[in-house]
Design an enzyme around this catalytic site. Structure first.
Site, PDB file in Angstrom:
ATOM      1  N   SER A   1       3.120   7.655  -2.635  1.00 62.70           N
ATOM      2  CA  SER A   1       2.813   6.681  -1.595  1.00 62.70           C
ATOM      3  C   SER A   1       4.018   6.112  -0.865  1.00 62.70           C
ATOM      4  O   SER A   1       3.844   5.344   0.084  1.00 62.70           O
ATOM      5  CB  SER A   1       1.977   5.537  -2.179  1.00 62.70           C
TER       6      SER A   1
ATOM      7  N   LYS B   1       4.543  -4.199   1.571  1.00 60.80           N
ATOM      8  CA  LYS B   1       3.172  -3.754   1.303  1.00 60.80           C
ATOM      9  C   LYS B   1       2.403  -4.907   0.661  1.00 60.80           C
ATOM     10  O   LYS B   1       2.952  -5.626  -0.193  1.00 60.80           O
ATOM     11  CB  LYS B   1       3.255  -2.554   0.360  1.00 60.80           C
TER      12      LYS B   1
ATOM     13  N   SER C   1      -0.228   5.480   0.068  1.00 63.65           N
ATOM     14  CA  SER C   1      -0.954   4.267   0.423  1.00 63.65           C
ATOM     15  C   SER C   1      -0.100   3.222   1.137  1.00 63.65           C
ATOM     16  O   SER C   1      -0.614   2.206   1.596  1.00 63.65           O
ATOM     17  CB  SER C   1      -1.568   3.642  -0.831  1.00 63.65           C
TER      18      SER C   1
END
Length: 462
Positions: free
Chosen positions: A178, A78, A154
């Protein structure tokens, strides 16, 4: 052998000389080039770095040196993790003006030390304040089972990259859900560890008092192996706990023997779809759950998690909100601005409640090793979808995807999200929740579900 194969199979083949790390990496880069235009999982592909790291693995083998447990395994992270030479975007427009990171994030260093090969940075919701995987600046990451649907957020790019078999492993973060939400929507396994278990050093924060970092994989053995590689106290993270941790991988063969397992009812048995409840029922049956229990005041826990998230997030971004308000996604900006004007008394009450709630839940966890709950109330909505209807009630997507995850991460419990196929094309996941520092119990339960054919990663359609 490609990155679509399991991580441990790749590592074994590299160690045995059946395939070179460079060949695996080149095949992975080719697959990313072919499929990322569809999935939009990557924001940067680190081709030169990946080939350099792969060549180092091959050289070590040629020289007879011992190779790490993840030798030659491609992974991506990420884009809130620092990667040397890249600006750490955290899904934002503003951070693009930052200088490149001078050093990798701690968890990236650990995977690299285990022989894994970093192939890039992944799309995410702006500043991790997102449950959908839709990014205003980089476009939405897309679900590998139907690209018209959300990945969840996310850590949306992390879910798409593993679910789409671009890489066998990825790293994400989980503040309110997330890791678990993309696991559910993309049909893969994800681990949110105990708060303080894995280092967050050199990653961009959101809510420091309950930010977690963790791995995604397509099977439990890979998930456990990546978790084992990430373990270790880190003085560079103030929250990093000095709690001894033995490798989990060897314990998976123990199955559910000795585990006390219950299903969460009450709040966790409301506001969901039949797919969510059926997934829980199938997991409970396979694990031999012996009771249904309730946690106290879950709805208040979720409200308190919202208050703390808004307040801490607003405090972190206050200067950016003053100086560059128009460079935020408006939806993120509005939530952060709302957090900036919350009454102090609300924040104090939320923190007091948090301590009370944690004490009550830990007392319950003393009687149970694993609790089963839905991960999301619905399978992945369509990209751009604003609401869904449950029991005749319209519910907004963004605030309600995390109704089952927020009350758990709020107090730092470890959770494995285990994907359960549904009669449709889109999967859904269950949460396997354990007491603090008992990631082994959650992973063992996930391994039982996988062995029983109840939980497994579906092949992507892309």
């Amino acid at each position: 052998m490609l990155a679509k194969d399991s991580a441990l199979a790749i590592a074994a083949a590299v160690r045995e000389g059946k395939v070179s790390a460079r060949a695996v990496t080149e095949a992975t880069l080719a697959r990313i080039a072919a499929l990322n235009p569809v999935l939009n999982a990557f924001t940067a592909v680190t081709t030169e770095r990946a080939l350099r790291e792969a060549d180092a693995v091959d050289s070590a083998r040629a020289e007879g040196r011992a190779l790490g447990a993840l030798a030659g395994v491609p992974f991506a992270v990420k884009n809130l993790f620092d990667l040397e030479g890249l600006p750490t975007l955290a899904g934002s427009k503003i951070n693009r003006d930052h200088p490149p990171a001078a050093r990798d994030a701690a968890l990236v260093e650990k995977l690299t030390a285990a022989g894994a090969v970093c192939v890039g940075a992944l799309n995410m919701g702006e500043y991790a304040y997102d449950f959908t995987g839709e990014n205003l600046h980089d476009g939405p990451s897309r679900n590998p089972h139907d690209p018209t649907h959300m990945t969840g957020g996310s850590s949306g790019g992390s879910g798409a990259a593993v679910g789409g078999r671009l890489v066998p492993l990825s790293l994400g973060s989980d503040t309110n859900g997330s890791i678990r939400v993309p696991s559910s929507f993309c049909g893969i396994f994800g681990l949110k560890p105990t708060y303080g278990r894995l280092s967050r050093a050199r990653s961009f924060p959101f809510v420091a008092s309950f930010d977690h970092l963790g791995p995604f994989a397509r099977n439990v053995q890979d998930l456990a192996a990546s978790y084992d590689a990430l373990l270790g106290h880190d003085p560079d993270d103030a929250a990093s706990a000095q709690v001894p941790a033995a490798p989990v991988s060897p314990s998976l063969s123990h199955g559910a023997d000795g585990l006390r397992i219950a299903v969460l009812g009450g709040w966790f048995a409301r506001q969901g779809t039949p797919q969510a409840y059926d997934a829980v029922a199938r997991a409970a049956s396979a694990l031999g759950a012996t009771a249904t229990i309730e946690l106290p005041e879950v709805e208040r826990a979720r409200a308190a998690a919202y208050v703390i998230s808004m307040a801490e997030g607003a405090s972190l971004h206050l200067d950016r909100l003053r100086e560059r308000p128009l460079d935020f996604d408006p939806a993120v900006r509005e939530r952060l601005l709302a957090g900036a004007v919350l009454p102090g008394s609300w924040i104090v009450k939320a923190q007091k409640f948090r301590r009370w709630y944690r004490d009550r839940v830990l007392a319950i966890m003393a009687e149970w090793d694993v609790l089963i709950a839905p991960a999301t109330p619905v399978p992945a909505p369509e990209i751009g979808q604003k609401s869904f209807v449950l029991d005749g009630k319209e519910m907004l997507v963004r605030p309600n995807i995390g109704i089952y995850t927020q009350p758990i991460s709020f107090i730092g419990l470890p959770v494995v999200a285990a994907p359960i196929p549904t009669p449709g094309t889109l999967p859904i996941a269950v949460q396997l929740i354990a007491a603090p520092w008992r990631e082994d119990a959650a992973l063992r339960a996930a391994a039982v579900l996988e062995a029983a054919g109840v939980a497994y990663a579906l092949a992507p359609v892309v």
